[in-house]
Design a protein around this motif. Structure first.
Motif, PDB file in Angstrom:
ATOM      1  N   ASP A 152       0.738  -1.203   0.040  1.00  0.00           N
ATOM      2  CA  ASP A 152      -0.141   0.033  -0.030  1.00  0.00           C
ATOM      3  C   ASP A 152       0.949   1.367  -0.054  1.00  0.00           C
ATOM      4  O   ASP A 152       0.719   2.208  -0.791  1.00  0.00           O
ATOM      5  N   TYR A 153       1.872   1.354   0.853  1.00  0.00           N
ATOM      6  CA  TYR A 153       2.802   2.340   1.111  1.00  0.00           C
ATOM      7  C   TYR A 153       3.519   2.817  -0.210  1.00  0.00           C
ATOM      8  O   TYR A 153       3.582   4.021  -0.722  1.00  0.00           O
ATOM      9  N   HIS A 154       4.005   1.868  -0.897  1.00  0.00           N
ATOM     10  CA  HIS A 154       4.780   1.692  -2.176  1.00  0.00           C
ATOM     11  C   HIS A 154       4.046   1.927  -3.520  1.00  0.00           C
ATOM     12  O   HIS A 154       4.366   1.861  -4.448  1.00  0.00           O
ATOM     13  N   GLY A 155       2.635   1.820  -3.347  1.00  0.00           N
ATOM     14  CA  GLY A 155       1.606   1.974  -4.637  1.00  0.00           C
ATOM     15  C   GLY A 155       1.924   0.672  -5.260  1.00  0.00           C
ATOM     16  O   GLY A 155       1.825   0.807  -6.569  1.00  0.00           O
ATOM     17  N   GLY A 156       1.919  -0.297  -4.753  1.00  0.00           N
ATOM     18  CA  GLY A 156       1.687  -1.619  -5.501  1.00  0.00           C
ATOM     19  C   GLY A 156       3.054  -2.795  -5.549  1.00  0.00           C
ATOM     20  O   GLY A 156       3.130  -3.643  -6.408  1.00  0.00           O
ATOM     21  N   PHE A 157       3.928  -2.369  -4.605  1.00  0.00           N
ATOM     22  CA  PHE A 157       5.316  -3.079  -4.566  1.00  0.00           C
ATOM     23  C   PHE A 157       4.825  -4.530  -3.881  1.00  0.00           C
ATOM     24  O   PHE A 157       4.695  -4.417  -2.477  1.00  0.00           O
ATOM     25  N   LYS A 158       4.453  -5.500  -4.484  1.00  0.00           N
ATOM     26  CA  LYS A 158       4.156  -6.804  -4.089  1.00  0.00           C
ATOM     27  C   LYS A 158       5.248  -7.653  -3.252  1.00  0.00           C
ATOM     28  O   LYS A 158       6.243  -7.336  -3.271  1.00  0.00           O
ATOM     29  N   ALA A 159       4.800  -8.649  -2.412  1.00  0.00           N
ATOM     30  CA  ALA A 159       6.071  -9.457  -1.639  1.00  0.00           C
ATOM     31  C   ALA A 159       6.929 -10.383  -2.853  1.00  0.00           C
ATOM     32  O   ALA A 159       7.800 -10.612  -2.499  1.00  0.00           O
TER      33      ALA A 159
END
Length: 211
Positions: free
Chosen positions: A98-105
């Motif tokens: 959420d914080y990075h706008g879409g950076f998934k695991a």
């Protein structure tokens, strides 16, 4: 791997559990709280992670205590050590995404490639836009937790290792080491103004035991 992770579950003592339960209740009752902590610490995630403890002793309480104490936090979590990112992934992963706008695991940082640095040109040759610039490098030491769980003895041990290593550098790498103990207020304020030190009185960091 599953066996190792399972050993870290349900190792939290009752006092920590009681504080966690109280903190979760505080978050749920805070109607004006819009932190990412509150958004993603659902009852399911809370129940899944509240009994976990990392090998270095970090618990969910270490992660969320600042966000509970400061309900106006934007994020509300602090990682106490490296393992926390995986052991408490049910909380960290959605917050990071959420914080990075879409950076998934499953996403990876792109390979670092600055090209031929000798060809870099002056972006502001007339000095019309750039007032100042700096490069800051912050790193953690393997084998030690992050600030929220560091003991005084560990701080001193780390300082000795780092300062003794830095003192061996020469040439353009040679610099001045500033110990926190014995530093004058003037030097301390200058380092704060230059963003090399955290400013005093940061309640978010203080409640996380991070300063």
């Amino acid at each position: 791997q599953d066996f190792i992770r399972l050993k870290n579950f349900d190792m939290v003592d009752q006092a920590v559990t009681d504080k966690l339960e109280a903190g979760f209740k505080t978050l749920q009752e805070a109607k004006d709280c819009k932190s990412l902590l509150k958004k993603y610490l659902t009852k399911e995630v809370f129940d899944e992670t509240k009994g976990r403890k990392t090998a270095m002793g970090a618990t969910l309480l270490d992660i969320i205590q600042s966000g509970v104490a400061n309900l106006d936090s934007g994020v509300g979590v602090y990682a106490p050590d490296a393992e926390s990112y995986t052991l408490f992934a049910p909380l960290f992963n959605p917050i990071i995404e959420d914080y990075h706008g879409g950076f998934k695991a499953t996403d990876k940082h792109p390979a670092k490639n600055f090209g031929d640095v000798k060809t870099l040109s002056n972006l502001d040759p007339e000095g019309a836009f750039v007032i100042s610039t700096r490069v800051r490098c912050g790193r953690s030491l393997k084998g030690y937790p992050f600030n929220p769980c560091l003991t005084e003895a560990q701080y001193k041990e780390m300082e000795e290792k780092i300062s003794s290593t830095l003192s061996t550098l020469g040439g353009e790498l040679k610099g001045k080491y500033y110990p926190l103990t014995g530093m004058s207020k003037e030097v301390q304020q200058q380092l704060i103004d230059d963003h090399f030190l955290f400013k005093e009185g940061d309640r978010f960091l203080q409640n996380a035991n991070a300063c």
